[in-house]
Design an enzyme around this catalytic site. Structure first.
Site, PDB file in Angstrom:
ATOM      1  CG  HIS B 125      37.427  45.366  38.608  1.00  0.00           C
ATOM      2  ND1 HIS B 125      37.571  43.999  38.687  1.00  0.00           N
ATOM      3  CD2 HIS B 125      38.673  45.871  38.460  1.00  0.00           C
ATOM      4  CE1 HIS B 125      38.855  43.698  38.589  1.00  0.00           C
ATOM      5  NE2 HIS B 125      39.544  44.806  38.442  1.00  0.00           N
ATOM      6  CG  ASP B 202      34.591  47.032  43.900  1.00  0.00           C
ATOM      7  OD1 ASP B 202      35.529  47.343  44.682  1.00  0.00           O
ATOM      8  OD2 ASP B 202      34.778  46.627  42.744  1.00  0.00           O
ATOM      9  CD  GLN B 205      40.817  51.403  41.936  1.00  0.00           C
ATOM     10  OE1 GLN B 205      41.574  52.307  42.302  1.00  0.00           O
ATOM     11  NE2 GLN B 205      41.273  50.276  41.423  1.00  0.00           N
ATOM     12  CE  LYS B 228      42.693  47.322  43.389  1.00  0.00           C
ATOM     13  NZ  LYS B 228      43.568  47.137  42.237  1.00  0.00           N
ATOM     14  CB  CYS B 366      39.659  44.019  35.205  1.00  0.00           C
ATOM     15  SG  CYS B 366      41.183  43.108  35.203  1.00  0.00           S
TER      16      CYS B 366
END
Lengths: 157, 408
Positions: B125, B202, B205, B228, B366
């Protein structure tokens, strides 16, 4: 409003078979338009003769709304003077934001098929991008965008 | 393992039955952008804000104690949720982007110099690209990129060959937001550690969709967002190994991050407070705490099992539609399906799906390098949460087929 109402046959047809699609060999004016939100990206070439749009051509990657808008725009402004084209840019902008006067509505003719876009704020820029690009090409700006000062719907991105 | 009672759980989310779109039931498939909030979290936020709020770590009065307890309990909840060793390894940030920027500034500016290298993957991302580019520009360092194959899987042989004595950090997504690929982060971390290189993951998600255990992963930094994860916006987490955080410089200066201040010298507070300058977003932090407790109560393994069944069913239904191309077909995926319908632009698809009450994300997500890799300007992305149903997959598939026919 349902967006389905916007995807009428005339728009789908211009999307499938865009008119004046491609590049001109020796344009007198040129501009590139980008909508960073959705990635719509078009190149517009013009050949002006005596302050009249003699030839016009566009190409690029865009959604159906943008492509149909560019295609119909190219058909409508061909043969018009710079002054008339400028007036149509104003008129289309007003139409897309729901502010067109009765006189402008008459001027716009079959472009009124885009009237419903005013109820789909996230798609206004798609329809307006070709017209911004035309304005930029006519006034010797090499690139334009639907963001910043030129944003028809501030804050909508 | 018993299954989740999805119909009952849907009752926890007011938006799912109260909001109608064009007169139709909402089919919310934009969970990778932001998930909806259950009433347990909404209620906790309301209770905090109604009865427990004051500034934290300062007052000696009742409400300040209550607020401090609520805030620090949320930290403990998050620590248990990701199985960090200690509460002080859990730093509240404003989100994943903020967490990665904190590492880029606090750790990167001290540890990355001219000629050094940072390894990132091609599926990152922008939030895990741009902060490192800014750092590299400032320091004269450079980024090396792990390539991704046609399915959306990282090339691990190429990855291993990127290391050299100048490698300072690896930054990888646990799950690709654009493709859904679950990267083999545990194995990749082991490779990096064999070269003595720390790894930032990261996890934006990943955390809401599978069990994440930062100690089992052996990662050095792990970043994620509250919104999220069925929590509020404005809050996120940077997990960092205590030893690394101790050495890391604070990025923002101000109140609460200091032990003492004079105009001659300031002594910084201990971790995690060193990184939480000023009054933090207390209410969002409390909300995040409630969200991870809610999710832990459901059981991440059950959540993952249901979402995997939706992914399999959705992939089957969509790929059976003529002209549909699924972008991202890795063997191990989270419940994210990125796709395109023949030549129809994703924005047209998105608008027409909205007519049917279906919310998806359309665009480059993104992740412009990913779009370039697969030769598409944008995709339509349906991303699932545990509250989605097979019937909603059917609605999506039906609508997609209708759009295909419209543009034929």
């Amino acid at each position: 409003m349902e967006s389905r109402q916007l995807y009428q046959e005339v728009i789908l047809d211009h999307n499938r078979k865009p008119r004046n699609y491609g590049r001109l060999e020796s344009p007198t004016h040129h501009s590139e338009g980008v909508n960073p939100l959705c990635g719509d990206h078009i190149f517009l070439d013009l050949a002006l003769e005596a302050q009249t749009i003699a030839r016009i051509s566009f190409e690029g990657q865009s959604c159906a709304i943008c492509k149909a808008s560019a295609s119909m725009m190219s058909s409508v402004v061909k043969g018009r003077s710079v002054l008339e084209a400028d007036r149509m840019v104003e008129g289309f902008r007003a139409l897309a934001t729901g502010q067109a006067s009765a006189e402008q509505m008459t001027d716009l003719g079959r472009l009124r098929v885009f009237e419903g876009i005013k109820d789909l704020p996230s798609r206004v820029k798609c329809a307006v991008l070709p017209w911004h690009t035309l304005h930029a090409a006519l006034h010797a700006e090499s690139a334009t965008t639907t963001e910043g000062d030129a944003d028809p719907v501030p804050g909508s991105a | 393992m018993t299954m989740l009672d999805i119909e009952r759980l849907r009752g926890d989310f007011p938006v799912l039955d109260q909001v109608k779109v064009n007169g139709r039931d909402l089919v919310y498939l934009d969970n990778a952008a932001s998930s909806q909030m259950p009433r347990q979290v909404i209620d906790r936020i309301a209770r905090y804000q109604s009865l427990e709020h004051a500034n934290i770590h300062r007052g000696v009065h009742h409400l300040s104690d209550a607020a401090t307890t609520a805030y620090e309990s949320a930290r403990s909840s998050v620590r248990r949720f990701i199985n960090a060793a200690e509460d002080r390894e859990v730093i509240f940030t404003s989100g994943t982007t903020d967490a990665i920027n904190l590492v880029a500034h606090g750790w990167g500016r001290a540890c990355v110099g001219e000629g050094d290298e940072i390894i990132l993957s091609e599926v990152e991302h922008h939030a895990n690209i741009v902060p490192w580019q800014m750092l590299c520009e400032e320091k004269g360092a450079r980024i090396r990129v792990i390539p991704v194959d046609d399915r959306g899987e990282l090339d691990l042989v190429a990855y291993a060959s990127l290391f050299n004595e100048r490698t300072r950090l690896v930054g990888i997504a646990h799950v690709s937001n654009a493709l859904g690929t679950v990267n083999p982060v545990r194995e990749m971390i082991a490779t990096a550690h064999a070269h003595g290189v720390p790894v930032l993951v990261d996890g934006a998600q990943a955390v809401a969709h599978e069990v994440v255990d930062v100690q089992a992963l052996d990662c050095d930094f792990y970043a994620f967002s509250g919104h999220k994860l069925y929590g509020p916006t404005g809050i996120g987490i940077l997990y960092g190994r205590a030893a690394l955080l101790e050495r890391m410089r604070p990025f923002k200066g101000g109140g609460d991050m200091i032990l003492s201040v004079s105009f001659e010298k300031t002594t910084y507070n201990i971790i995690p407070h060193k990184f939480e300058a000023g009054t933090p977003p207390i209410m969002p932090a409390v909300g995040l705490g409630a969200a991870v407790e809610y999710l832990s109560g459901l059981g991440l393994a059950k959540v993952a099992a249901w979402e995997q069944s939706l992914l399999a069913y959705g992939t089957e239904r969509l790929s059976a539609i003529q002209g549909v191309r699924i972008i991202g077909t890795a063997r191990h995926k989270a419940a994210v399906i990125s796709f395109n319908i023949a030549d129809v632009h994703p924005h047209d698809v998105g608008s027409l799906l909205n007519d049917e009450g279906i919310a998806v994300r359309t665009g480059h997500h993104c992740a412009q390098p990913v779009m370039k890799r697969y030769g598409v300007p944008a995709t339509v992305r349906a991303s699932f949460a545990f509250y989605n149903t097979r019937a909603e997959v059917d609605t999506l598939a039906g609508a997609v087929d209708k759009i295909r026919r419209l543009f034929e």
